[in-house]
Design a protein around this motif. Sequence first.
Motif, PDB file in Angstrom:
ATOM      1  N   LEU A  99       0.890  -1.287   0.119  1.00 18.53           N
ATOM      2  CA  LEU A  99      -0.081   0.190   0.202  1.00 18.53           C
ATOM      3  C   LEU A  99       0.837   1.222  -0.141  1.00 18.53           C
ATOM      4  O   LEU A  99       0.465   2.321  -0.642  1.00 18.53           O
ATOM      5  CB  LEU A  99      -1.081  -0.083   1.253  1.00 18.53           C
ATOM      6  CG  LEU A  99      -1.993  -1.005   1.060  1.00 18.53           C
ATOM      7  CD1 LEU A  99      -2.825  -1.017   2.262  1.00 18.53           C
ATOM      8  CD2 LEU A  99      -2.929  -0.701  -0.171  1.00 18.53           C
ATOM      9  N   THR A 100       2.007   1.315   0.885  1.00 17.92           N
ATOM     10  CA  THR A 100       2.907   2.393   0.613  1.00 17.92           C
ATOM     11  C   THR A 100       3.564   2.684  -0.611  1.00 17.92           C
ATOM     12  O   THR A 100       3.551   3.805  -1.265  1.00 17.92           O
ATOM     13  CB  THR A 100       3.917   2.230   1.698  1.00 17.92           C
ATOM     14  OG1 THR A 100       3.227   2.011   3.092  1.00 17.92           O
ATOM     15  CG2 THR A 100       4.780   3.513   1.958  1.00 17.92           C
ATOM     16  N   ARG A 101       3.959   1.472  -1.245  1.00 16.59           N
ATOM     17  CA  ARG A 101       4.511   1.504  -2.667  1.00 16.59           C
ATOM     18  C   ARG A 101       3.562   2.124  -3.491  1.00 16.59           C
ATOM     19  O   ARG A 101       3.659   2.706  -4.425  1.00 16.59           O
ATOM     20  CB  ARG A 101       5.110   0.424  -3.166  1.00 16.59           C
ATOM     21  CG  ARG A 101       6.398   0.060  -2.391  1.00 16.59           C
ATOM     22  CD  ARG A 101       7.248  -0.896  -2.902  1.00 16.59           C
ATOM     23  NE  ARG A 101       6.258  -2.135  -3.341  1.00 16.59           N
ATOM     24  CZ  ARG A 101       6.488  -3.363  -2.554  1.00 16.59           C
ATOM     25  NH1 ARG A 101       7.201  -3.213  -1.424  1.00 16.59           N
ATOM     26  NH2 ARG A 101       5.658  -4.403  -2.867  1.00 16.59           N
ATOM     27  N   ALA A 102       2.353   1.636  -3.590  1.00 20.48           N
ATOM     28  CA  ALA A 102       1.148   1.898  -4.541  1.00 20.48           C
ATOM     29  C   ALA A 102       0.617   3.384  -4.161  1.00 20.48           C
ATOM     30  O   ALA A 102       0.431   4.061  -5.114  1.00 20.48           O
ATOM     31  CB  ALA A 102       0.045   1.085  -4.030  1.00 20.48           C
ATOM     32  N   GLY A 103       0.864   3.976  -2.912  1.00 19.15           N
ATOM     33  CA  GLY A 103       0.427   5.104  -2.884  1.00 19.15           C
ATOM     34  C   GLY A 103       1.575   6.157  -3.430  1.00 19.15           C
ATOM     35  O   GLY A 103       1.295   7.211  -4.196  1.00 19.15           O
ATOM     36  N   ARG A 104       3.089   5.724  -3.322  1.00 17.74           N
ATOM     37  CA  ARG A 104       3.930   6.665  -3.898  1.00 17.74           C
ATOM     38  C   ARG A 104       3.730   6.714  -5.464  1.00 17.74           C
ATOM     39  O   ARG A 104       3.953   7.385  -6.258  1.00 17.74           O
ATOM     40  CB  ARG A 104       5.238   6.099  -3.584  1.00 17.74           C
ATOM     41  CG  ARG A 104       5.610   6.321  -2.069  1.00 17.74           C
ATOM     42  CD  ARG A 104       6.969   6.410  -1.806  1.00 17.74           C
ATOM     43  NE  ARG A 104       7.579   4.592  -2.097  1.00 17.74           N
ATOM     44  CZ  ARG A 104       7.360   3.957  -1.302  1.00 17.74           C
ATOM     45  NH1 ARG A 104       7.518   4.193   0.049  1.00 17.74           N
ATOM     46  NH2 ARG A 104       8.038   2.696  -1.388  1.00 17.74           N
ATOM     47  N   ARG A 105       3.363   5.406  -6.146  1.00 16.72           N
ATOM     48  CA  ARG A 105       3.269   5.077  -7.430  1.00 16.72           C
ATOM     49  C   ARG A 105       1.933   5.871  -7.886  1.00 16.72           C
ATOM     50  O   ARG A 105       2.158   6.612  -8.996  1.00 16.72           O
ATOM     51  CB  ARG A 105       3.102   3.708  -7.872  1.00 16.72           C
ATOM     52  CG  ARG A 105       4.333   2.996  -7.673  1.00 16.72           C
ATOM     53  CD  ARG A 105       3.672   1.374  -8.007  1.00 16.72           C
ATOM     54  NE  ARG A 105       3.248   1.109  -9.359  1.00 16.72           N
ATOM     55  CZ  ARG A 105       2.507   0.074  -9.728  1.00 16.72           C
ATOM     56  NH1 ARG A 105       2.255  -0.906  -8.749  1.00 16.72           N
ATOM     57  NH2 ARG A 105       1.704  -0.024 -10.857  1.00 16.72           N
TER      58      ARG A 105
END
Length: 445
Positions: A48-54
């Motif tokens: 979720l953190t990586r998806a938020g940055r993406r």
Amino acid sequence: RIPYFAELASLRNRVRHRLTEEAARAEEAGALEAGRVRAAVTTAEERLTRAGRRRADLEQQQRVTVAQLDRLARRADRWQNFRDTIRGGFERRWLRDRMPPDWTDGTHGTGGTADPPGAQGSTGAQGVNGATAARRGPAQAYRDDEPETARHHAGWQSVADHDLSAPDAEADRALSTRAAWEGAAARPGISHRLKVGVLVLLVLVELPVYYTVFENLHGVGAFANLLSVSLTLAVGVAMILAPHTGGRILRHCSGTGAVRLAAVPALALIAVWGYGAWALGDLRAKVAFQDEPPLELSADVPQEVRDRLSHQPSLLESLNLDPHSVSLMFVALLLLSGGIAFLLGLGEEHPYLAAYRTTTERLRELEREIEEDVAGAERARQAQATLETRAAARRAALEARLYAVDELYEAAAHKYLDGLMAQSADPAVTEAAMRLSQKWPLLPH
């Protein structure tokens, strides 16, 4: 101790050991599951953190792309304003040259009824215009986009928002900066698969024509056929890919980072393709109109038959075709097929629009992934929240099962004593059994 009680105790201990082993394996499995659940929670949170940055990066990229498209819209709007300005200037000069001198000073249209000089009654064009101006009256309000020099011309239509010739309209002459991109269409006109299918179809359609031309250049034989087939495939693919590649290069020259000078070799490639079409058309005409070898007839054939066969017109002569018409027809077919391939390459989406659509699709896919990750993370958190509860439930279940085993074998021991008292004929044995049955537990630990 009664030997039977020792046997019962042994059986009871065996059952307890088995239950303890099963409980230990269950605890091990629970510990592994707890580790997997914690790892799943950590993984889901990291995803979720990586998806938020993406998503933030894609949204920023989308904003940049929209800004680029807005810039293109402003450039198009500025060009339209420039075009309208020039057109309006021509129209105003045209009106000044054709209107009477006293109409340009604003004397008419203020309630006067006199016609302009040179008017003959109400039948002339100037008389009609004068009557139109008189009908307006002194209090008639004019349109804001109607210049002073043409307010009495009945057919005037301004192409600009304001009178660009007026001194107070200097600020309105500035290039427009309010135009914006209208948004992407639902989907592109031609999909990528359809483009590839059309290009392959064009190549397949031209291959037989090329083969009929090239088979006359290499003679007969297996090697000659191989050369004809290879040359046919090479020319067929090149005559379609060359204009298509040129169109794609010209289309993508406006993209960020594109080589602007790439348009020069693209145009050169298209020129070479046009020359190749002309050369192939000329070659096709020469092959079609090549001289046929004379027929070899035996000596016993009559002379009149020989004359009729020698003067028989060919198929091309019967159709009244000449080399130029055949060559032009073949060149036109090559230009048509190659032109379709060129338009397919040139008709692709603008690089900015393609980037916007790609970013939008990636955002849509990322949103679906985020929804799945959120659901997975929630399930993992729920599973993690119940780890202690399930471990306590397993311990309570083990204690209950061990207690039930102890009670079961104690009941078996008391039942043995009851049977012994009922069936024994010795009062001493019966009394001893009664005293022993008052003890709890009976089985040794």
